[in-house]
Write a protein that holds these residues in place. Structure first.
Motif: not given
Length: 288
Positions: A153-158, A186-191, A207-210
């Motif tokens: 979902k975070e990646v989709e925003k980018l 808390k802010q940056t998603g990662s796997f 990493f999914s950064y801002a």
């Protein structure tokens, strides 16, 4: 965190039950027999300076010792079994205890020695006890763990095009036998893609950064005996060719990263995955 270390050779018959009993005795009686003032005196008698050793400001020194005192009082300690080879029976005990003790870390450190034909000695270490279950048990209150859905979902925003790329990486490396560990930022998603064979190999992190999604190659954590310096050099050359992204020599013991947009190119993405598939196959052969 106060740490108790028990060192034994694998040939020592006491490396199993008696050693575990000793360790639990240390843990149960630590706060009764050890005081922070005693620990501090022993440390300072060695002419050591805490501020220099930890590179902290002098004003933080008292806070450090106060934290040691609090941890000791609450039973927040670490029990570390060290041996040249940790038998399966002890490994099971370590993993069992570590997955059920919230405040106490119970770990094994296996240090194997390899000697070449030219009498060159190499020591290869492996941490035992950090299972996915134990990591879950010891997560602090308020800890946020990402999962595939929240990460994508975070990646989709980018960039929606990157969603399928990240999903494809997760699926492919899972098929290759890797364990996908989701981060807790808390802010940056990662796997992290982890392959466990004779050792725990952390291959890379996404990493999914801002403002961008980056893939970080874990050269810093690549372990011998598979990931030798020559192997890292080989990977440096091959990955630079595949990605058309130069990995500098000074990054061989660090974590070089690149914008995952590079993998939008189908050929580059396939070559990248295929190359890591070969690495995983090689590690399997090494295990056998």
């Amino acid at each position: 965190m106060p740490t108790f270390i028990e060192v034994k050779r694998s040939t020592d018959t006491r490396v199993r039950r008696e050693v575990v009993a000793q360790m639990l005795d240390y843990a149960a009686n630590a706060k009764e027999y050890w005081s922070v003032s005693d620990i501090r005196k022993i440390y300072e008698k060695q002419n050591k300076n805490l501020c220099n050793d930890l590179e902290i400001e002098e004003g933080i020194e008292e806070l450090f010792w106060q934290n040691v005192k609090n941890n000791l009082k609450l039973g927040k300690i670490r029990l570390l079994f060290v041996a040249d080879e940790i038998p399966l029976s002890l490994k099971r005990i370590i993993e069992f205890l570590n997955s059920r003790m919230t405040d106490t870390d119970v770990l094994g450190l296996e240090i194997k020695q390899f000697i070449s034909d030219t009498n060159l000695k190499t020591f290869v270490s492996r941490i035992i006890g950090q299972t996915s279950n134990s990591i879950q048990v010891k997560k602090p209150l308020g800890y946020f763990e990402w999962n595939e859905e929240s990460f994508l979902k975070e990646v989709e925003k980018l960039d929606i095009a990157l969603v399928e790329i990240c999903k494809g990486i997760v699926n492919k490396f899972t098929d290759l036998g890797c364990y996908i560990y989701w981060g807790g930022g808390k802010q940056t998603g990662s796997f992290v893609s982890i392959y466990e064979a004779n050792q725990r190999h952390q291959l890379f992190t996404v990493f999914s950064y801002a403002k961008q999604v980056k893939l970080e190659l874990y050269f810093q954590y690549y372990k011998e005996s598979y990931f030798t310096h020559d192997k890292k050099k080989q990977m440096q050359k091959k990955l630079s060719e595949i990605l058309k992204f130069k990995i500098e020599d000074d990054k061989l013991n660090k974590r070089p990263s690149f914008n995952i947009d590079i993998l939008k190119d189908d050929n580059k993405r396939k070559e990248f995955i295929d190359y890591f598939e070969l690495i995983i196959k090689d590690i399997k052969k090494l295990k056998s």
